[in-house]
Motif scaffolding. Structure first.
Motif, PDB file in Angstrom:
ATOM      1  N   ARG A  48     -59.561 -26.227 -39.529  1.00  0.00           N
ATOM      2  CA  ARG A  48     -59.697 -25.097 -40.465  1.00  0.00           C
ATOM      3  C   ARG A  48     -58.434 -24.196 -39.996  1.00  0.00           C
ATOM      4  N   TRP A  53     -57.369 -24.803 -46.580  1.00  0.00           N
ATOM      5  CA  TRP A  53     -58.846 -24.853 -46.233  1.00  0.00           C
ATOM      6  C   TRP A  53     -59.537 -24.042 -47.581  1.00  0.00           C
ATOM      7  N   GLU A  55     -62.588 -22.196 -49.481  1.00  0.00           N
ATOM      8  CA  GLU A  55     -63.505 -21.562 -49.110  1.00  0.00           C
ATOM      9  C   GLU A  55     -64.531 -21.385 -50.147  1.00  0.00           C
ATOM     10  N   GLU A  57     -68.911 -20.532 -51.116  1.00  0.00           N
ATOM     11  CA  GLU A  57     -70.167 -19.981 -50.901  1.00  0.00           C
ATOM     12  C   GLU A  57     -71.328 -20.987 -50.902  1.00  0.00           C
ATOM     13  N   ASN A 126     -60.656 -31.616 -50.276  1.00  0.00           N
ATOM     14  CA  ASN A 126     -60.255 -30.401 -49.331  1.00  0.00           C
ATOM     15  C   ASN A 126     -61.369 -30.983 -47.998  1.00  0.00           C
ATOM     16  N   SER A 128     -62.631 -28.800 -46.092  1.00  0.00           N
ATOM     17  CA  SER A 128     -63.849 -27.942 -45.964  1.00  0.00           C
ATOM     18  C   SER A 128     -64.886 -28.760 -46.520  1.00  0.00           C
ATOM     19  N   ASN A 195     -66.897 -20.875 -42.738  1.00  0.00           N
ATOM     20  CA  ASN A 195     -66.764 -21.599 -43.984  1.00  0.00           C
ATOM     21  C   ASN A 195     -65.501 -20.757 -44.526  1.00  0.00           C
TER      22      ASN A 195
END
Length: 195
Positions: A48, A53, A55, A57, A126, A128, A195
């Motif tokens: 991260r 990265w 992001e 929800e 990605n 993440s 996150n």
């Protein structure tokens, strides 16, 4: 006199620290799981920090699944207390509720993955998203193993092999299930925070 004292010292059994082998294996397994998720958490934070990265929800269903898993832990503790009091019917009901809530948790996790895909967050892409799927997938796998442990505990309960004088199986089941719940709470807070 000295020889008698020496002979006595040599003949007296030494007190050993004994642990149930199955409980020992369980604790080794739990330590292994902790190390696995600690290494993944560390890799997550390092990756991260490198940037690039995405992001996103966390879908709301993961909040609800967390509540379901907490409820399953309450039911598992009820099963343990019922076994200690030889309340066999309550024991069977409590283990069954724990099992069903575990299945509901897994279903909700799968629905959460579907929501992530709808948000264009994929396993491949990605990092993440990849980490999110790996964390939740590994935990889901361990929930499946926990459900298998619960099945054995339930069969033992129906055979009346779990009772106040034989708590090992329910203790192992409860320890593993509570551990999985605590692990999920850690992952949930970790993913919300970073996150």
């Amino acid at each position: 006199m000295e020889n008698v004292r020496q002979y006595k010292l040599e003949r007296e059994p030494q007190e050993t620290l004994a642990m149930d082998p199955k409980k020992f294996i369980l604790w080794l397994f739990l330590v292994t799981i902790i190390m696995l998720f600690a290494s993944q958490s560390s890799a997550y934070l390092v990756r991260r920090a490198e940037g690039n990265w995405l992001e996103f929800e966390m879908p709301q269903i993961f909040w609800y699944s967390t509540v379901v898993l907490i409820m399953s832990s309450v039911a598992m503790q009820w099963a343990y207390f019922s076994a200690k009091k030889d309340q066999f019917q309550q024991l069977k009901i409590a283990i069954s509720i724990t099992f069903v809530l575990g299945l509901i948790f897994l279903y909700m996790q799968f629905q959460g993955w579907k929501e992530l895909v709808a948000m264009n967050v994929y396993f491949v892409g990605n990092p993440s998203g990849s980490f999110f799927y790996v964390f939740t997938g590994l935990h889901g796998f361990h929930i499946i193993t926990g459900l298998i442990v619960l099945v054995f505990a339930l069969f033992s309960a129906f055979k009346l092999n779990v009772h106040s004088k034989n708590l090992r199986r329910i203790q192992i089941s409860a320890t593993y299930w509570h551990f999985l719940d605590i692990l999920w709470l850690y992952l949930f807070v970790f993913l919300l925070t970073f996150n």
